[in-house]
Design a protein around this motif. Structure first.
Motif, PDB file in Angstrom:
ATOM      1  N   ALA A 170     -60.515 -31.275  -3.606  1.00  0.00           N
ATOM      2  CA  ALA A 170     -60.734 -32.488  -4.388  1.00  0.00           C
ATOM      3  C   ALA A 170     -61.881 -32.303  -5.363  1.00  0.00           C
ATOM      4  O   ALA A 170     -61.837 -32.799  -6.500  1.00  0.00           O
ATOM      5  CB  ALA A 170     -61.006 -33.665  -3.454  1.00  0.00           C
ATOM      6  N   GLU A 171     -62.921 -31.595  -4.944  1.00  0.00           N
ATOM      7  CA  GLU A 171     -64.055 -31.336  -5.826  1.00  0.00           C
ATOM      8  C   GLU A 171     -63.662 -30.429  -6.986  1.00  0.00           C
ATOM      9  O   GLU A 171     -64.087 -30.621  -8.123  1.00  0.00           O
ATOM     10  CB  GLU A 171     -65.197 -30.702  -5.025  1.00  0.00           C
ATOM     11  N   ASN A 172     -62.811 -29.441  -6.719  1.00  0.00           N
ATOM     12  CA  ASN A 172     -62.350 -28.554  -7.789  1.00  0.00           C
ATOM     13  C   ASN A 172     -61.466 -29.301  -8.785  1.00  0.00           C
ATOM     14  O   ASN A 172     -61.562 -29.084  -9.998  1.00  0.00           O
ATOM     15  CB  ASN A 172     -61.612 -27.356  -7.196  1.00  0.00           C
ATOM     16  N   ILE A 173     -60.611 -30.183  -8.290  1.00  0.00           N
ATOM     17  CA  ILE A 173     -59.779 -30.989  -9.184  1.00  0.00           C
ATOM     18  C   ILE A 173     -60.669 -31.843 -10.088  1.00  0.00           C
ATOM     19  O   ILE A 173     -60.469 -31.913 -11.306  1.00  0.00           O
ATOM     20  CB  ILE A 173     -58.818 -31.872  -8.364  1.00  0.00           C
ATOM     21  N   ARG A 174     -61.667 -32.476  -9.485  1.00  0.00           N
ATOM     22  CA  ARG A 174     -62.576 -33.319 -10.258  1.00  0.00           C
ATOM     23  C   ARG A 174     -63.354 -32.507 -11.286  1.00  0.00           C
ATOM     24  O   ARG A 174     -63.507 -32.917 -12.447  1.00  0.00           O
ATOM     25  CB  ARG A 174     -63.559 -34.024  -9.299  1.00  0.00           C
TER      26      ARG A 174
ATOM     27  N   GLU B 122     -52.388 -15.705   4.222  1.00  0.00           N
ATOM     28  CA  GLU B 122     -51.851 -16.876   3.537  1.00  0.00           C
ATOM     29  C   GLU B 122     -52.844 -17.379   2.484  1.00  0.00           C
ATOM     30  O   GLU B 122     -54.052 -17.335   2.687  1.00  0.00           O
ATOM     31  CB  GLU B 122     -51.574 -18.001   4.544  1.00  0.00           C
ATOM     32  N   TYR B 123     -52.314 -17.839   1.343  1.00  0.00           N
ATOM     33  CA  TYR B 123     -53.140 -18.450   0.302  1.00  0.00           C
ATOM     34  C   TYR B 123     -52.490 -19.762  -0.153  1.00  0.00           C
ATOM     35  O   TYR B 123     -52.132 -19.911  -1.310  1.00  0.00           O
ATOM     36  CB  TYR B 123     -53.281 -17.520  -0.900  1.00  0.00           C
ATOM     37  N   PRO B 124     -52.303 -20.717   0.741  1.00  0.00           N
ATOM     38  CA  PRO B 124     -51.563 -21.929   0.355  1.00  0.00           C
ATOM     39  C   PRO B 124     -52.477 -22.983  -0.269  1.00  0.00           C
ATOM     40  O   PRO B 124     -53.710 -22.914  -0.186  1.00  0.00           O
ATOM     41  CB  PRO B 124     -51.035 -22.426   1.698  1.00  0.00           C
ATOM     42  N   TRP B 125     -51.845 -23.965  -0.886  1.00  0.00           N
ATOM     43  CA  TRP B 125     -52.542 -25.197  -1.238  1.00  0.00           C
ATOM     44  C   TRP B 125     -52.396 -26.121  -0.030  1.00  0.00           C
ATOM     45  O   TRP B 125     -51.284 -26.393   0.423  1.00  0.00           O
ATOM     46  CB  TRP B 125     -51.921 -25.834  -2.475  1.00  0.00           C
ATOM     47  N   THR B 126     -53.515 -26.588   0.504  1.00  0.00           N
ATOM     48  CA  THR B 126     -53.481 -27.229   1.816  1.00  0.00           C
ATOM     49  C   THR B 126     -53.553 -28.747   1.775  1.00  0.00           C
ATOM     50  O   THR B 126     -53.285 -29.396   2.789  1.00  0.00           O
ATOM     51  CB  THR B 126     -54.650 -26.736   2.689  1.00  0.00           C
ATOM     52  N   ASP B 127     -53.921 -29.334   0.625  1.00  0.00           N
ATOM     53  CA  ASP B 127     -54.145 -30.779   0.629  1.00  0.00           C
ATOM     54  C   ASP B 127     -53.539 -31.413  -0.621  1.00  0.00           C
ATOM     55  O   ASP B 127     -54.168 -31.465  -1.678  1.00  0.00           O
ATOM     56  CB  ASP B 127     -55.642 -31.077   0.695  1.00  0.00           C
ATOM     57  N   TRP B 128     -52.323 -31.924  -0.497  1.00  0.00           N
ATOM     58  CA  TRP B 128     -51.660 -32.559  -1.631  1.00  0.00           C
ATOM     59  C   TRP B 128     -52.181 -33.958  -1.880  1.00  0.00           C
ATOM     60  O   TRP B 128     -51.793 -34.613  -2.849  1.00  0.00           O
ATOM     61  CB  TRP B 128     -50.144 -32.574  -1.416  1.00  0.00           C
ATOM     62  N   ASN B 129     -53.078 -34.443  -1.022  1.00  0.00           N
ATOM     63  CA  ASN B 129     -53.707 -35.749  -1.226  1.00  0.00           C
ATOM     64  C   ASN B 129     -55.116 -35.613  -1.803  1.00  0.00           C
ATOM     65  O   ASN B 129     -55.851 -36.606  -1.874  1.00  0.00           O
ATOM     66  CB  ASN B 129     -53.772 -36.522   0.099  1.00  0.00           C
ATOM     67  N   ALA B 130     -55.476 -34.391  -2.215  1.00  0.00           N
ATOM     68  CA  ALA B 130     -56.837 -34.159  -2.703  1.00  0.00           C
ATOM     69  C   ALA B 130     -57.085 -34.797  -4.062  1.00  0.00           C
ATOM     70  O   ALA B 130     -58.236 -35.041  -4.431  1.00  0.00           O
ATOM     71  CB  ALA B 130     -57.115 -32.655  -2.781  1.00  0.00           C
TER      72      ALA B 130
ATOM     73  N   GLY C  43     -60.544 -29.544 -18.666  1.00  0.00           N
ATOM     74  CA  GLY C  43     -59.521 -28.532 -18.462  1.00  0.00           C
ATOM     75  C   GLY C  43     -58.203 -29.074 -17.951  1.00  0.00           C
ATOM     76  O   GLY C  43     -58.079 -30.235 -17.546  1.00  0.00           O
ATOM     77  N   ILE C  44     -57.198 -28.215 -17.976  1.00  0.00           N
ATOM     78  CA  ILE C  44     -55.891 -28.470 -17.381  1.00  0.00           C
ATOM     79  C   ILE C  44     -55.920 -27.817 -16.005  1.00  0.00           C
ATOM     80  O   ILE C  44     -56.124 -26.604 -15.883  1.00  0.00           O
ATOM     81  CB  ILE C  44     -54.762 -27.851 -18.218  1.00  0.00           C
ATOM     82  N   GLY C  45     -55.715 -28.613 -14.964  1.00  0.00           N
ATOM     83  CA  GLY C  45     -55.792 -28.088 -13.609  1.00  0.00           C
ATOM     84  C   GLY C  45     -54.412 -27.837 -13.031  1.00  0.00           C
ATOM     85  O   GLY C  45     -53.595 -28.751 -12.938  1.00  0.00           O
ATOM     86  N   ILE C  46     -54.163 -26.594 -12.637  1.00  0.00           N
ATOM     87  CA  ILE C  46     -52.837 -26.192 -12.160  1.00  0.00           C
ATOM     88  C   ILE C  46     -52.965 -25.488 -10.812  1.00  0.00           C
ATOM     89  O   ILE C  46     -53.737 -24.533 -10.663  1.00  0.00           O
ATOM     90  CB  ILE C  46     -52.140 -25.275 -13.180  1.00  0.00           C
ATOM     91  N   VAL C  47     -52.196 -25.952  -9.839  1.00  0.00           N
ATOM     92  CA  VAL C  47     -52.182 -25.313  -8.521  1.00  0.00           C
ATOM     93  C   VAL C  47     -51.528 -23.941  -8.639  1.00  0.00           C
ATOM     94  O   VAL C  47     -50.392 -23.815  -9.097  1.00  0.00           O
ATOM     95  CB  VAL C  47     -51.419 -26.180  -7.503  1.00  0.00           C
ATOM     96  N   ALA C  48     -52.254 -22.911  -8.225  1.00  0.00           N
ATOM     97  CA  ALA C  48     -51.726 -21.543  -8.268  1.00  0.00           C
ATOM     98  C   ALA C  48     -51.015 -21.213  -6.957  1.00  0.00           C
ATOM     99  O   ALA C  48     -51.439 -21.652  -5.885  1.00  0.00           O
ATOM    100  CB  ALA C  48     -52.860 -20.551  -8.507  1.00  0.00           C
TER     101      ALA C  48
ATOM    102  N   PRO D 235     -67.619 -23.715 -10.878  1.00  0.00           N
ATOM    103  CA  PRO D 235     -67.973 -23.049  -9.620  1.00  0.00           C
ATOM    104  C   PRO D 235     -67.046 -23.513  -8.506  1.00  0.00           C
ATOM    105  O   PRO D 235     -66.762 -24.705  -8.385  1.00  0.00           O
ATOM    106  CB  PRO D 235     -69.415 -23.512  -9.373  1.00  0.00           C
ATOM    107  N   PRO D 236     -66.565 -22.591  -7.674  1.00  0.00           N
ATOM    108  CA  PRO D 236     -65.599 -22.986  -6.641  1.00  0.00           C
ATOM    109  C   PRO D 236     -66.251 -23.765  -5.512  1.00  0.00           C
ATOM    110  O   PRO D 236     -67.377 -23.485  -5.099  1.00  0.00           O
ATOM    111  CB  PRO D 236     -65.062 -21.641  -6.144  1.00  0.00           C
ATOM    112  N   SER D 237     -65.510 -24.745  -5.021  1.00  0.00           N
ATOM    113  CA  SER D 237     -65.926 -25.514  -3.854  1.00  0.00           C
ATOM    114  C   SER D 237     -64.869 -25.334  -2.771  1.00  0.00           C
ATOM    115  O   SER D 237     -63.679 -25.195  -3.072  1.00  0.00           O
ATOM    116  CB  SER D 237     -66.044 -26.998  -4.218  1.00  0.00           C
ATOM    117  N   PRO D 238     -65.253 -25.350  -1.512  1.00  0.00           N
ATOM    118  CA  PRO D 238     -64.234 -25.296  -0.450  1.00  0.00           C
ATOM    119  C   PRO D 238     -63.389 -26.562  -0.383  1.00  0.00           C
ATOM    120  O   PRO D 238     -62.359 -26.586   0.280  1.00  0.00           O
ATOM    121  CB  PRO D 238     -65.066 -25.121   0.826  1.00  0.00           C
ATOM    122  N   ASP D 239     -63.823 -27.602  -1.097  1.00  0.00           N
ATOM    123  CA  ASP D 239     -63.107 -28.881  -1.114  1.00  0.00           C
ATOM    124  C   ASP D 239     -62.211 -28.931  -2.352  1.00  0.00           C
ATOM    125  O   ASP D 239     -62.706 -29.000  -3.474  1.00  0.00           O
ATOM    126  CB  ASP D 239     -64.113 -30.026  -1.155  1.00  0.00           C
TER     127      ASP D 239
END
Length: 329
Positions: free
Chosen positions: A82-86, A112-120, A93-98, A76-80
């Motif tokens: 870091a939660e989606n990565i976890r 815009e549809y960016p990845w916003t947090d590279w420290n997540a 699963g294999i997690g890949i930034v789209a 299920p998607p989270s706005p966070d």
């Protein structure tokens, strides 16, 4: 790519019929926030093409889309982010930034549809080249979008430099193995699925041939992606099949995604399917360029290496092939 189970135009059956006609070996479906195609038993071989079902974890934030491949369950998607990565990692699963940068024209408006947090958190991979964003994401108005759709050779093509810089930074500066893959991001809107399937492709270096058994063959694909034994090819430029890149060390062949020891001797071996400008990148910086279809280079410095090949085409070279990293220690 996406089917009618989310926001795509094509049914899974139609997509896989076109996959067979396009002569692709496997297709990864990544519908938004659903594994319905897998739940309904559609994952598996369709003629000579294998369908694998993943998910594009899509929060309602116009940002941080995250691919979940080989996950046991829907995430299920989270706005966070870091939660989606976890959650993807916990689901196996294999997690890949789209499509990590850029945007898209939606109903005439650029979003815009960016990845916003590279420290997540630590991600497993990065979509370094996305075909849909080559056209829809780089056009800033409907007139330009229409022109590029009708005359795609006029559209810019290739990974964004900022994406490649982020990729190298994650791997070399932060020490995080991060697999680079391609994505068509096909929804059936920028042309038929068949033509889009051979736009940009992820090629795997498989440990053995496909057997026709879903469980076995899925793991051949997923293990190659997990380990970085793959490369990105811009087939819309020219068929990228036949590219090889490895380090010969101590009598062994060290593939992309693996580690070679300098003390055992290390020779980089590259074969390009056509005359191209071959670039060797070490720790994010170009250290060697050579034009041709083959390159052999003795490595005398430790570092993280990858190879690019730009197709020789008249007065300018076209971005074409991007290999994953090899560590030399």
């Amino acid at each position: 790519m996406h089917s009618s189970y989310s926001d795509g135009l094509g049914s899974v059956q139609s997509i896989m019929a076109q996959a067979a006609a396009a002569d692709v070996d496997f297709v990864v479906l990544a519908d938004h926030n659903t594994l319905r195609a897998r739940d309904e038993g559609l994952e598996g071989w369709h003629g000579n093409a294998l369908l694998l079902v993943g998910e594009e974890v899509t929060p309602d934030t116009n940002s941080n889309h995250y691919l979940a491949l080989d996950a046991r369950e829907v995430v299920p998607p989270s706005p966070d982010p870091a939660e989606n990565i976890r959650a993807v990692r916990e689901a196996g699963g294999i997690g890949i930034v789209a499509h990590p940068t850029g945007g898209y024209l939606v109903h005439g408006e650029y979003v815009e549809y960016p990845w916003t947090d590279w420290n997540a958190g630590r991600v497993d991979g990065l979509e370094i080249w996305d075909h849909a964003y080559d056209i829809a994401g780089k056009s800033k108005n409907l007139l330009q979008l229409g022109l590029w759709f009708l005359l795609p050779h006029l559209a810019p093509s290739g990974p964004l430099d900022e994406v490649l810089k982020v990729w190298d930074h994650l791997v070399t500066a932060l020490g995080r193995p991060t697999t680079g893959i391609a994505g068509t991001d096909c929804h059936g809107m920028l042309g038929p699925y068949r033509s889009t399937m051979r736009s940009v492709c992820t090629y795997i270096v498989a440990e053995e041939p496909f057997s026709g058994v879903l469980e076995h063959d899925a793991q051949l694909v997923y293990s190659a992606i997990r380990e970085g034994r793959c490369y990105v090819g811009g087939d819309k430029i020219r068929d990228a099949a036949g590219f090889t890149c490895y380090v010969r060390s101590g009598g062994e062949r060290i593939h992309m995604g693996s580690t070679a020891r300098l003390s055992r001797g290390a020779t980089l071996m590259v074969t390009s399917p056509a005359e191209s400008l071959i670039r060797v990148i070490r720790n994010g910086e170009v250290v060697l360029e050579q034009r041709g279809s083959q390159l052999e280079a003795n490595l005398n410095a430790r570092g993280v290496y990858r190879v690019e090949a730009a197709l020789s085409a008249g007065k300018r070279d076209k971005p074409w092939i991007y290999g994953n990293h090899i560590w030399v220690v």
